[in-house]
Design a protein around this motif. Structure first.
Motif, PDB file in Angstrom:
ATOM      1  N   ASP A   1       0.881  -1.175   0.000  1.00  0.00           N
ATOM      2  CA  ASP A   1       0.000   0.000   0.000  1.00  0.00           C
ATOM      3  C   ASP A   1       0.913   1.219   0.000  1.00  0.00           C
ATOM      4  OD1 ASP A   1      -1.753   2.075   0.460  1.00  0.00           O
ATOM      5  OD2 ASP A   1      -2.170   1.515   2.544  1.00  0.00           O
ATOM      6  N   ALA A   2       1.196   1.745  -1.187  1.00  0.00           N
ATOM      7  CA  ALA A   2       2.223   2.780  -1.324  1.00  0.00           C
ATOM      8  C   ALA A   2       1.751   4.164  -0.917  1.00  0.00           C
ATOM      9  CB  ALA A   2       2.721   2.818  -2.774  1.00  0.00           C
TER      10      ALA A   2
ATOM     11  N   ILE B   1      -6.950   6.120   1.734  1.00  0.00           N
ATOM     12  CA  ILE B   1      -7.598   6.154   3.050  1.00  0.00           C
ATOM     13  C   ILE B   1      -6.738   7.002   3.978  1.00  0.00           C
ATOM     14  CG2 ILE B   1      -8.251   4.777   5.061  1.00  0.00           C
ATOM     15  CD1 ILE B   1      -8.878   2.488   3.141  1.00  0.00           C
ATOM     16  N   GLY B   2      -7.332   8.058   4.536  1.00  0.00           N
ATOM     17  CA  GLY B   2      -6.612   8.952   5.420  1.00  0.00           C
ATOM     18  C   GLY B   2      -6.302   8.300   6.752  1.00  0.00           C
TER      19      GLY B   2
ATOM     20  N   SER C   1      -9.543   2.065  -2.918  1.00  0.00           N
ATOM     21  CA  SER C   1      -8.402   2.581  -2.167  1.00  0.00           C
ATOM     22  C   SER C   1      -7.172   1.700  -2.384  1.00  0.00           C
ATOM     23  CB  SER C   1      -8.728   2.651  -0.674  1.00  0.00           C
ATOM     24  OG  SER C   1      -8.831   1.345  -0.128  1.00  0.00           O
ATOM     25  N   SER C   2      -5.994   2.304  -2.212  1.00  0.00           N
ATOM     26  CA  SER C   2      -4.746   1.542  -2.367  1.00  0.00           C
ATOM     27  C   SER C   2      -4.655   0.417  -1.342  1.00  0.00           C
ATOM     28  CB  SER C   2      -3.548   2.481  -2.229  1.00  0.00           C
ATOM     29  OG  SER C   2      -3.569   3.169  -0.989  1.00  0.00           O
ATOM     30  N   MET C   3      -5.163   0.659  -0.134  1.00  0.00           N
ATOM     31  CA  MET C   3      -5.127  -0.359   0.908  1.00  0.00           C
ATOM     32  C   MET C   3      -5.990  -1.561   0.527  1.00  0.00           C
ATOM     33  SD  MET C   3      -6.223   0.030   4.921  1.00  0.00           S
ATOM     34  CE  MET C   3      -4.985   1.272   5.301  1.00  0.00           C
TER      35      MET C   3
ATOM     36  N   GLY D   1      -0.656   2.412   6.657  1.00  0.00           N
ATOM     37  CA  GLY D   1      -1.849   3.247   6.759  1.00  0.00           C
ATOM     38  C   GLY D   1      -2.617   3.083   8.057  1.00  0.00           C
ATOM     39  N   ASN D   2      -3.814   3.624   8.051  1.00  0.00           N
ATOM     40  CA  ASN D   2      -4.733   3.633   9.188  1.00  0.00           C
ATOM     41  C   ASN D   2      -4.923   2.212   9.747  1.00  0.00           C
ATOM     42  OD1 ASN D   2      -7.377   3.409  10.490  1.00  0.00           O
ATOM     43  ND2 ASN D   2      -7.742   5.499   9.799  1.00  0.00           N
TER      44      ASN D   2
END
Length: 356
Positions: free
Chosen positions: A9-10, A69-70, A85-87, A106-107
């Motif tokens: 997940d870049a 995703i923030g 989303s990338s995730m 990420g989150n």
């Protein structure tokens, strides 16, 4: 097995692709058998990759993802609102068999929720747990959970103990010592969830359960696996990282205080540098999500280039040890049969939801 393929997940983490892409390319260069799939906004990723000469593009795939995703988004928003989303796309590569593992900075709550949705949990597992190795006097101890589950029932803590034991065995420890992190070592200490989990672990067949352990015992190396809920585990992990940094700073300040201390400090500098290198948090970065039907590794959101490399290496090791299959074969016996054996016992308590 075939060459490991890791989906990255870049776009996740505090530093995003500007940190993750160089770290990923470092891993590609140091491991000739490794293949990577960078998932994110393709124009950004292509531009960053082009800055590095000699990249073996035959082992690098870029997968476009429209959405990000923030770090502060709620897991429910990530589940429902961002299917591209990338995730999520990185996790779907694992589900589809196009990658052997997923790594994301990420989150945390979103990654846990999406991983459970996309990959599902192993039979007998209520919730996956985050696990990492922390340094001790003689080596390392596997600590779980690290924050995915801030409240846990006795049954879930028991599951974490079993999964941690299997993970330790995959690292070559024949009979891992499993302990519950508690406010004391006496049987009367602790809350009802910890006491209930202790009863379940005592009954587990072929599990080397040691009882309760306190924080100082953990760093002494009194256990190979330490189990706690994510609230306690996350605080312990962050506190230990802060303590290492504080001690290093205080030592350097002390050696700068006077001419004599600077002379002593110059003599001690090689040892101090070695100690700092041995304990630096970046080399232990990368928490495995245990209990999923696939390999997922969570990097610290604030990890830099070195830390993210460690997370990718952690995923590669999990692939090499085929961790989900090892867990499945062991859990099928221990968890399912234990649940049946204790169906009439009142030792479980209500758990909560993953944290952000």
């Amino acid at each position: 097995m075939s060459a490991p393929i890791i989906a990255i997940d870049a776009m996740g983490g505090d530093f995003g692709p500007h940190c993750i892409v160089p770290a990923s390319l470092d891993c590609l260069a140091e491991s000739p058998s490794l293949h990577l799939a960078l998932v994110g906004q393709s124009s950004v990723l292509e531009e960053l990759v082009s800055r590095h000469k000699g990249v073996d593009r035959s082992r690098l795939l870029i997968v476009h993802a429209e959405e990000i995703i923030g770090m502060d988004e709620k897991p429910a928003q990530a589940l429902r609102g961002k299917p591209q989303s990338s995730m999520r796309l990185a996790l779907e590569l694992v589900r589809e068999g196009r990658a052997h593992a997923c790594v994301s900075a990420g989150n945390t709550g979103a990654l846990m929720a999406l991983a459970r949705l996309v990959l599902k949990t192993l039979p007998g597992v209520d919730r996956p747990a985050m696990m990492t190795a922390i340094p001790t006097r003689e080596g390392t101890c596997l600590l779980l959970d690290l924050g995915a589950n801030v409240d846990c029932s006795a049954e879930q803590l028991y599951q974490f103990g079993v999964m941690g034991s299997v993970a330790a065995q995959s690292l070559g420890i024949a009979s891992p010592r499993v302990a519950l992190l508690n406010v004391g070592t006496e049987d009367i200490k602790g809350n009802q969830q910890v006491k209930g989990a202790s009863l379940l672990l005592q009954r587990a067949r072929d599990l080397n359960y040691q009882g309760f352990i306190e924080g100082d015992g953990l760093f002494r190396g009194d256990a190979d696996v330490a189990v706690c809920d994510g609230f306690v585990g996350n605080i312990l992990l962050k506190s230990s990282e802060g303590l290492v940094q504080m001690v290093a700073w205080r030592a350097e300040a002390l050696f700068r205080r006077s001419l004599m201390s600077r002379i002593v400090g110059a003599l001690a500098l090689p040892l101090l540098r070695q100690l700092r290198a041995d304990l630096r948090p970046a080399q232990y970065n990368g928490a495995s999500f245990l209990g999923l039907q696939g390999i997922v590794v969570k990097s610290h959101g604030a990890a830099g280039r070195e830390g993210f490399r460690a997370a990718v290496r952690r995923a590669t090791e999990d692939v090499r040890h085929n961790l989900p299959q090892r867990l499945h074969s062991r859990l099928e016996d221990l968890l399912v049969s234990q649940r049946s054996d204790n169906s009439g016992d009142d030792v479980t308590a209500t758990g909560g939801s993953p944290s952000n």
